[in-house]
Design an enzyme around this catalytic site. Structure first.
Site, PDB file in Angstrom:
ATOM      1  N   VAL A  17      20.411  39.193  48.415  1.00  0.00           N
ATOM      2  CA  VAL A  17      20.704  38.258  47.333  1.00  0.00           C
ATOM      3  C   VAL A  17      19.560  37.264  47.165  1.00  0.00           C
ATOM      4  O   VAL A  17      19.099  37.003  46.050  1.00  0.00           O
ATOM      5  CB  VAL A  17      22.029  37.513  47.590  1.00  0.00           C
ATOM      6  CG1 VAL A  17      22.294  36.503  46.469  1.00  0.00           C
ATOM      7  CG2 VAL A  17      23.190  38.495  47.699  1.00  0.00           C
ATOM      8  N   ALA A  46      12.843  29.492  53.052  1.00  0.00           N
ATOM      9  CA  ALA A  46      12.960  29.381  54.501  1.00  0.00           C
ATOM     10  C   ALA A  46      13.545  30.660  55.080  1.00  0.00           C
ATOM     11  O   ALA A  46      14.591  31.136  54.632  1.00  0.00           O
ATOM     12  CB  ALA A  46      13.839  28.190  54.878  1.00  0.00           C
ATOM     13  N   ILE A 137      31.545  37.898  39.168  1.00  0.00           N
ATOM     14  CA  ILE A 137      32.703  37.540  38.344  1.00  0.00           C
ATOM     15  C   ILE A 137      32.852  36.018  38.292  1.00  0.00           C
ATOM     16  O   ILE A 137      32.939  35.364  39.333  1.00  0.00           O
ATOM     17  CB  ILE A 137      33.996  38.152  38.918  1.00  0.00           C
ATOM     18  CG1 ILE A 137      33.879  39.672  38.987  1.00  0.00           C
ATOM     19  CG2 ILE A 137      35.202  37.749  38.078  1.00  0.00           C
ATOM     20  CD1 ILE A 137      35.039  40.325  39.703  1.00  0.00           C
ATOM     21  N   LYS A 206      38.013  34.278  51.251  1.00  0.00           N
ATOM     22  CA  LYS A 206      38.020  34.090  49.803  1.00  0.00           C
ATOM     23  C   LYS A 206      39.380  33.594  49.320  1.00  0.00           C
ATOM     24  O   LYS A 206      39.455  32.780  48.390  1.00  0.00           O
ATOM     25  CB  LYS A 206      37.642  35.402  49.118  1.00  0.00           C
ATOM     26  CG  LYS A 206      36.211  35.831  49.424  1.00  0.00           C
ATOM     27  CD  LYS A 206      35.909  37.243  48.966  1.00  0.00           C
ATOM     28  CE  LYS A 206      34.487  37.650  49.304  1.00  0.00           C
ATOM     29  NZ  LYS A 206      34.201  39.073  48.979  1.00  0.00           N
ATOM     30  N   GLY A 309      26.677  42.968  45.622  1.00  0.00           N
ATOM     31  CA  GLY A 309      25.395  43.498  45.170  1.00  0.00           C
ATOM     32  C   GLY A 309      24.392  42.377  44.998  1.00  0.00           C
ATOM     33  O   GLY A 309      24.751  41.271  44.565  1.00  0.00           O
TER      34      GLY A 309
END
Length: 443
Positions: A17, A46, A137, A206, A309
């Protein structure tokens, strides 16, 4: 014309990411500057090892192992390291230095969210975390802002792409969990150690974040009831399909009334459940995520898309970056989190749900009556019952005692009553085995 000074952006972490965020920021910096009203300057990245192999070609001079100096020289800090430490310490340092922080770190937020939000409120900084739940999303901002004036009743979410891929493959390909997991690992959907996904830890983190936002109440991750998918069998998946259901690992956040006290409370839980194939969540395939929100005034809302992803999650991070940069240009303090309702988090026994129970019994007179009596004694009523009798044992040999499989669907009842019913049925002399117990959700 852009007249505001350059905004200095620090990036902590250059994994899949982080590398995508850096690449997009460098490639589309001019376009983002036009949206913000100020130039965004990536002043450093970093990392633990500046010489490590990266998934993207990035300028070598940006890399540093001195995260603290990088943080102190920045206006906005993007934390994409993951884990609890040193991520938490770095985020606190950034906030206390007056920087806004963007993170995708669900574990850190689920475990230390109140501490971080309090620190941000004290100095007027802002903590953004759209990418922490469901990847690309947009669900955090709708819950925090768009639905802040509504009364959210329930959230049903498929928030872990790995488990959804596994369950979807088990359903559509009629394969076992191990085979589906092997494919998920080969395609990169599952980590080498998939425990966090298949045991429900990722989804529970989550759920804690979503419940805290939806109900304006701090919901600690340890208060989230968690069950994974490791005990599911291909036989259960096949039986669900034949009955018109699909099995999904759901994160459920719900406003409810305590059956013991009559007071309002909330529930946050994660478990595999049967979902009717006509429900929108049943159509969520592969590694996609979806969050289904039921609100008092807005009604039913569905948010669907890629839940993971590198580039997809980077989209959410950059959305937060634009919001943070605009706040710097316009001015004003950060907006504090609305988590002051202080509703109690109720135990799993307080929820209302439905069960589908599969039993192995001896096919003889009186069995159905005995089982019906147990259900009645526990205040649980039967909605549907299907019986299959097998007269032959292995190899086609006629069995001494023909057996029957009973699949019992219940009406809605409290989890406590349903669990007690299953325990009593399992202890009954007429029942050889309880072969499956799955909750039914989404009705």
């Amino acid at each position: 014309m852009i007249e505001y000074r350059n905004l200095r952006v620090a990036l902590l972490g250059a994994g899949s990411v982080g590398a995508q965020v850096a690449t997009l920021l460098l490639e589309h910096g001019d376009e983002l500057a036009q949206r913000v009203g100020a130039s965004l300057e990536l002043v450093g990245i970093a990392v633990r090892d500046v010489d490590a192999v990266r998934t993207a070609e990035l300028p070598k001079h940006l890399f540093t192992t001195d995260a603290e100096s990088l943080i102190l020289g920045s206006d906005i800090v993007i934390e994409l390291m993951g884990g609890l430490e040193p991520a938490r310490s770095y985020v606190l340092q950034a906030i206390r230095s007056g920087a806004d922080v963007i993170t995708a770190n669900k574990a850190m937020l689920a475990n230390h969210g109140p501490e971080l939000f309090d620190a941000a409120e004290q100095v007027g900084a802002q903590l953004y975390y759209e990418a922490a739940v469901a990847g690309a999303i947009p669900i955090i901002r709708p819950l925090r802002d768009s639905l802040a004036g509504d009364r959210v009743q329930r959230i049903l979410g498929i928030v872990n792409g790995t488990t959804n891929f596994i369950l979807d493959r088990m359903d559509r390909e009629s394969v076992g969990l191990d085979e589906a997991l092997a494919v998920a690992t080969e395609l990169g959907y599952a980590e080498a150690d998939p425990t966090a996904d298949i045991e429900g830890y990722d989804a529970a983190q989550k759920a804690a974040i979503l419940a805290s936002l939806a109900f304006h109440t701090t919901v600690p991750v340890e208060a989230v009831h968690r069950e994974g998918i490791t005990k599911l069998t291909s036989a259960e998946i096949d039986a669900a399909r034949k009955a018109g259901y699909v099995v999904k690992l759901l994160a459920i956040c719900e406003r409810l009334v305590d059956p013991d006290t009559g007071a309002d409370g909330v529930s946050a839980r994660v478990y595999p459940a049967l979902v009717d194939r006509d429900h929108p969540l049943a159509a969520v395939h592969g590694a996609n995520n979806a969050v289904f929100v039921e609100a008092e005034a807005a009604g039913s809302l569905m948010f669907y898309g890629a839940g993971a992803g590198g580039i997809e999650t980077a989209s959410a991070v950059l959305g937060d970056l634009v919001s943070a940069a605009r706040r710097h240009v316009v001015g004003g303090p950060g907006v504090a989190e609305s988590t002051h309702a202080n509703l109690p988090v109720l135990p799993i026994g307080s929820i209302t749900t439905r069960y589908q129970i599969a039993l192995q019994v001896t096919d003889q007179p009186g069995v159905l009556a005995a089982i019906a009596r147990i259900f009645s004694e526990h205040g649980v009523s039967v909605e549907a019952l299907e019986q299959t009798v097998r007269h032959h044992g292995p190899g086609g040999v006629v069995a001494d005692s023909p057996t029957a499989t009973l699949v019992i669907g219940t009406h809605a009842a409290t989890e406590a009553a349903l669990a007690a019913t299953v325990a009593a049925v399992a202890a009954s002399d007429v029942v050889a085995a309880v072969t499956s117990v799955l909750r039914v959700e989404g009705a």
